[in-house]
Write a protein that holds these residues in place. Sequence first.
Motif, PDB file in Angstrom:
ATOM      1  N   ALA A  75      -3.076  -6.922   0.124  1.00 52.09           N
ATOM      2  CA  ALA A  75      -2.524  -5.574   0.159  1.00 52.09           C
ATOM      3  C   ALA A  75      -3.574  -4.523  -0.175  1.00 52.09           C
ATOM      4  N   LEU A  76      -4.719  -4.954  -0.719  1.00 46.67           N
ATOM      5  CA  LEU A  76      -5.763  -4.022  -1.108  1.00 46.67           C
ATOM      6  C   LEU A  76      -6.445  -3.389   0.097  1.00 46.67           C
ATOM      7  N   VAL A  77      -6.466  -4.094   1.218  1.00 48.28           N
ATOM      8  CA  VAL A  77      -7.128  -3.594   2.413  1.00 48.28           C
ATOM      9  C   VAL A  77      -6.333  -2.429   2.976  1.00 48.28           C
ATOM     10  N   GLY A  78      -6.940  -1.245   2.962  1.00 48.25           N
ATOM     11  CA  GLY A  78      -6.322  -0.060   3.535  1.00 48.25           C
ATOM     12  C   GLY A  78      -5.199   0.537   2.723  1.00 48.25           C
ATOM     13  N   TRP A  79      -5.110   0.248   1.444  1.00 54.13           N
ATOM     14  CA  TRP A  79      -3.977   0.717   0.644  1.00 54.13           C
ATOM     15  C   TRP A  79      -3.971   2.225   0.467  1.00 54.13           C
ATOM     16  N   ARG A  80      -5.133   2.870   0.473  1.00 55.14           N
ATOM     17  CA  ARG A  80      -5.162   4.334   0.329  1.00 55.14           C
ATOM     18  C   ARG A  80      -4.987   5.038   1.667  1.00 55.14           C
ATOM     19  N   SER A  81      -5.472   4.438   2.725  1.00 50.35           N
ATOM     20  CA  SER A  81      -5.436   5.117   4.024  1.00 50.35           C
ATOM     21  C   SER A  81      -4.029   5.167   4.618  1.00 50.35           C
ATOM     22  N   ALA A  82      -3.100   4.416   4.064  1.00 54.43           N
ATOM     23  CA  ALA A  82      -1.732   4.418   4.581  1.00 54.43           C
ATOM     24  C   ALA A  82      -0.982   5.689   4.200  1.00 54.43           C
ATOM     25  N   HIS A  83      -1.459   6.427   3.210  1.00 54.49           N
ATOM     26  CA  HIS A  83      -0.796   7.645   2.751  1.00 54.49           C
ATOM     27  C   HIS A  83      -1.454   8.868   3.392  1.00 54.49           C
ATOM     28  N   SER A  84      -0.632   9.732   3.982  1.00 56.44           N
ATOM     29  CA  SER A  84      -1.179  10.874   4.714  1.00 56.44           C
ATOM     30  C   SER A  84      -1.865  11.879   3.796  1.00 56.44           C
ATOM     31  N   HIS A  85      -1.426  12.035   2.561  1.00 58.53           N
ATOM     32  CA  HIS A  85      -2.047  13.017   1.676  1.00 58.53           C
ATOM     33  C   HIS A  85      -3.388  12.546   1.125  1.00 58.53           C
ATOM     34  N   LEU A  86      -3.762  11.297   1.372  1.00 57.42           N
ATOM     35  CA  LEU A  86      -5.048  10.769   0.923  1.00 57.42           C
ATOM     36  C   LEU A  86      -6.060  10.647   2.053  1.00 57.42           C
ATOM     37  N   GLN A  87      -5.726  11.125   3.220  1.00 65.87           N
ATOM     38  CA  GLN A  87      -6.637  11.026   4.351  1.00 65.87           C
ATOM     39  C   GLN A  87      -7.876  11.882   4.094  1.00 65.87           C
ATOM     40  N   LEU A  88      -9.043  11.346   4.383  1.00 64.85           N
ATOM     41  CA  LEU A  88     -10.274  12.100   4.189  1.00 64.85           C
ATOM     42  C   LEU A  88     -10.533  13.066   5.335  1.00 64.85           C
ATOM     43  N   GLU A  89     -10.005  12.788   6.512  1.00 62.25           N
ATOM     44  CA  GLU A  89     -10.171  13.691   7.647  1.00 62.25           C
ATOM     45  C   GLU A  89      -9.077  14.747   7.566  1.00 62.25           C
ATOM     46  N   LYS A  90      -9.357  15.840   6.851  1.00 63.20           N
ATOM     47  CA  LYS A  90      -8.361  16.875   6.649  1.00 63.20           C
ATOM     48  C   LYS A  90      -8.066  17.641   7.932  1.00 63.20           C
ATOM     49  N   TYR A  91      -9.043  17.724   8.816  1.00 64.21           N
ATOM     50  CA  TYR A  91      -8.899  18.543  10.014  1.00 64.21           C
ATOM     51  C   TYR A  91      -8.708  17.699  11.266  1.00 64.21           C
TER      52      TYR A  91
END
Length: 116
Positions: A78-94
Amino acid sequence: MANSQQTSVPVNFVHQDEIWKAHIKLEKDSADVWPEKWGHLTEAYKEYNASVKKNAIRVEPPKQLVGRSPPVPQTTQALVGWRSAHSHLQLEKYGTVHHGRRSFLKDLGWPLGACS
């Protein structure tokens, strides 16, 4: 072959003491001469420090660009990609970056078969 029983080289304590005395004398002499050679730097530092304190700029802490992380998953799967699944944590803001493939020949207006 060297004697395996001998573990260290004999030390001349008198010679070591003379070397230490020479180092200490050099340090003392340098400390005595320093104010004459470099003492002007202390006044320059005091002036600089006073001007910096007078013209101090307030630095605000940076805004938080990425939201709080969700709790760390229990399993490594579950650790793989656990942060990227949440839209508010996306690094590509634009949004995602789209760079199309460019052709040097197209930029020059030449036909694609011009170079082989």
